[in-house]
Design an enzyme around this catalytic site. Sequence first.
Site, PDB file in Angstrom:
ATOM      1  N   GLY A  86       0.801  -1.004  -0.182  1.00 48.34           N
ATOM      2  CA  GLY A  86      -0.124  -0.075   0.117  1.00 48.34           C
ATOM      3  C   GLY A  86       0.879   1.367   0.088  1.00 48.34           C
ATOM      4  CB  VAL A 135      -2.048  -7.274   0.506  1.00 45.64           C
ATOM      5  CG1 VAL A 135      -0.892  -6.627  -0.048  1.00 45.64           C
ATOM      6  CG2 VAL A 135      -2.757  -6.177   1.252  1.00 45.64           C
ATOM      7  CB  SER A 185      -4.050   1.436  14.565  1.00 47.17           C
ATOM      8  OG  SER A 185      -4.808   2.651  14.879  1.00 47.17           O
ATOM      9  CE1 TYR A 234      -7.623   0.728  10.420  1.00 46.73           C
ATOM     10  CE2 TYR A 234      -7.656   1.784  12.546  1.00 46.73           C
ATOM     11  CZ  TYR A 234      -7.142   1.407  11.489  1.00 46.73           C
ATOM     12  OH  TYR A 234      -5.974   2.079  11.097  1.00 46.73           O
TER      13      TYR A 234
HETATM   14  P1  NAD Z   1      -4.083   5.248   3.123  1.00 49.01           P
HETATM   15  O1  NAD Z   1      -5.408   5.148   2.941  1.00 49.01           O
HETATM   16  O2  NAD Z   1      -3.480   6.613   2.291  1.00 49.01           O
HETATM   17  O3  NAD Z   1      -3.040   4.188   2.711  1.00 49.01           O
HETATM   18  C1  NAD Z   1      -3.569   2.711   2.620  1.00 49.01           C
HETATM   19  C2  NAD Z   1      -3.005   2.146   1.413  1.00 49.01           C
HETATM   20  O4  NAD Z   1      -3.134   0.712   1.534  1.00 49.01           O
HETATM   21  C3  NAD Z   1      -3.391   2.743   0.259  1.00 49.01           C
HETATM   22  O5  NAD Z   1      -2.257   3.089  -0.627  1.00 49.01           O
HETATM   23  C4  NAD Z   1      -4.413   1.500  -0.569  1.00 49.01           C
HETATM   24  O6  NAD Z   1      -4.385   1.644  -1.807  1.00 49.01           O
HETATM   25  C5  NAD Z   1      -3.681   0.349   0.114  1.00 49.01           C
HETATM   26  N1  NAD Z   1      -4.496  -0.816  -0.097  1.00 49.01           N
HETATM   27  C6  NAD Z   1      -5.787  -1.245   0.619  1.00 49.01           C
HETATM   28  N2  NAD Z   1      -6.187  -2.179   0.151  1.00 49.01           N
HETATM   29  C7  NAD Z   1      -5.401  -2.936  -0.248  1.00 49.01           C
HETATM   30  C8  NAD Z   1      -5.122  -4.201  -0.691  1.00 49.01           C
HETATM   31  N3  NAD Z   1      -6.380  -4.809  -0.729  1.00 49.01           N
HETATM   32  N4  NAD Z   1      -4.215  -4.464  -1.465  1.00 49.01           N
HETATM   33  C9  NAD Z   1      -3.099  -3.657  -1.524  1.00 49.01           C
HETATM   34  N5  NAD Z   1      -3.189  -2.410  -1.120  1.00 49.01           N
HETATM   35  C10 NAD Z   1      -4.125  -1.851  -0.501  1.00 49.01           C
HETATM   36  O7  NAD Z   1      -4.002   5.503   4.614  1.00 49.01           O
HETATM   37  P2  NAD Z   1      -2.596   5.709   5.550  1.00 49.01           P
HETATM   38  O8  NAD Z   1      -3.094   6.534   6.682  1.00 49.01           O
HETATM   39  O9  NAD Z   1      -1.556   6.011   4.837  1.00 49.01           O
HETATM   40  O10 NAD Z   1      -2.673   4.150   6.018  1.00 49.01           O
HETATM   41  C11 NAD Z   1      -1.320   3.400   6.128  1.00 49.01           C
HETATM   42  C12 NAD Z   1      -1.536   2.370   7.210  1.00 49.01           C
HETATM   43  O11 NAD Z   1      -1.447   3.170   8.419  1.00 49.01           O
HETATM   44  C13 NAD Z   1      -3.048   1.572   7.373  1.00 49.01           C
HETATM   45  O12 NAD Z   1      -2.511   0.221   7.749  1.00 49.01           O
HETATM   46  C14 NAD Z   1      -3.690   2.172   8.387  1.00 49.01           C
HETATM   47  O13 NAD Z   1      -4.426   1.338   8.986  1.00 49.01           O
HETATM   48  C15 NAD Z   1      -2.499   2.493   9.763  1.00 49.01           C
HETATM   49  N6  NAD Z   1      -2.987   3.722  10.276  1.00 49.01           N
HETATM   50  C16 NAD Z   1      -3.249   4.858   9.775  1.00 49.01           C
HETATM   51  C17 NAD Z   1      -3.291   5.876  10.891  1.00 49.01           C
HETATM   52  C18 NAD Z   1      -3.807   7.377  10.505  1.00 49.01           C
HETATM   53  O14 NAD Z   1      -4.008   8.224  11.226  1.00 49.01           O
HETATM   54  N7  NAD Z   1      -3.500   7.738   9.077  1.00 49.01           N
HETATM   55  C19 NAD Z   1      -3.233   5.613  12.036  1.00 49.01           C
HETATM   56  C20 NAD Z   1      -2.949   4.406  12.404  1.00 49.01           C
HETATM   57  C21 NAD Z   1      -2.743   3.285  11.487  1.00 49.01           C
END
Ligand code: NAD
Length: 247
Positions: free
Chosen positions: A12, A64, A142, A155
């Site tokens: 991702g 994935v 998270s 989640y």
């Molecule tokens: P985002 O939505 O920008 O990134 C998520 C990425 O995962 C995207 O590029 C999406 O295309 C990809 N993705 C989704 N389903 C997929 C699949 N089936 N196969 C391949 N790729 C896939 O959000 P983000 O904030 O950059 O999140 C990244 C990670 O960080 C995630 O796991 C999210 O749960 C975690 N996270 C984010 C936050 C926050 O505050 N943004 C906080 C805690 C955890």
Amino acid sequence: MNLIGKVALITGASRGIGRACALKLAKLGADIAINCSKNKALAEEAANEIKNIGRKAIVIQADVSKQKEVELMVETTIKQLGSLDILINNAGITRDSLLLRMKEDDWIKVLETNLNSVFFTTKAASKYMIRKRQGRIINISSIIGIAGNIGQANYAASKAGIIGFSKSVAKELASRNVLVNVIAPGFIETDMTDALNKQQKEIILSSIPLKRYGKPEDVANLAAFLSSEESSYLTGQVIFVDGGMNM
Ligand code: NAD
């Protein structure tokens, strides 16, 4: 701190935290396999940015949550970049809803994407890392996986699952010098959190001791450290990047 000669696969990674990790690791010298699900053009942009700083980058489109696609993605990384030293399990989705309104599909999709994926990638990558007797696996959980959150039972379960999974695998793989750690971000400004409304964002901000939202680079900096020689005595840990929300 440098990652010269290392190859990292980041799921991702076309945007947000994954993209920031890809760029940070590349700046430290690693070659990068960027996984994306749908937006190949955005992933190609990230790959070009990495090539511009003199590192190799490939884009691998794969869902994935599908084991066969993951196995092919890992094989392709090793074949095209010559190794796999660092795996960052970053891909994730939300499908928020209160428990009584949550559909089975919301539950399944989130668990498949956020947790099954980590099992598939870790299994495929660790087979290679065990033989090489070195490897780093960094799983993005998270703060919600520890604290829970209204409307995010699916989640939270997926992110808590990542923690238990990572600790078990860290114990299994330690003797082979494959280190497994978890990053638990708080509120990071990305497309994922952009979906929240102004009022929700203000409530969250008031609960952050450092009084600012996190940036993808805040997570990437820790991912770089966990990928490096400097963290070679750390495994099975959950580290919060949350401005002090969880303490
Ligand atoms: P985002 O939505 O920008 O990134 C998520 C990425 O995962 C995207 O590029 C999406 O295309 C990809 N993705 C989704 N389903 C997929 C699949 N089936 N196969 C391949 N790729 C896939 O959000 P983000 O904030 O950059 O999140 C990244 C990670 O960080 C995630 O796991 C999210 O749960 C975690 N996270 C984010 C936050 C926050 O505050 N943004 C906080 C805690 C955890």
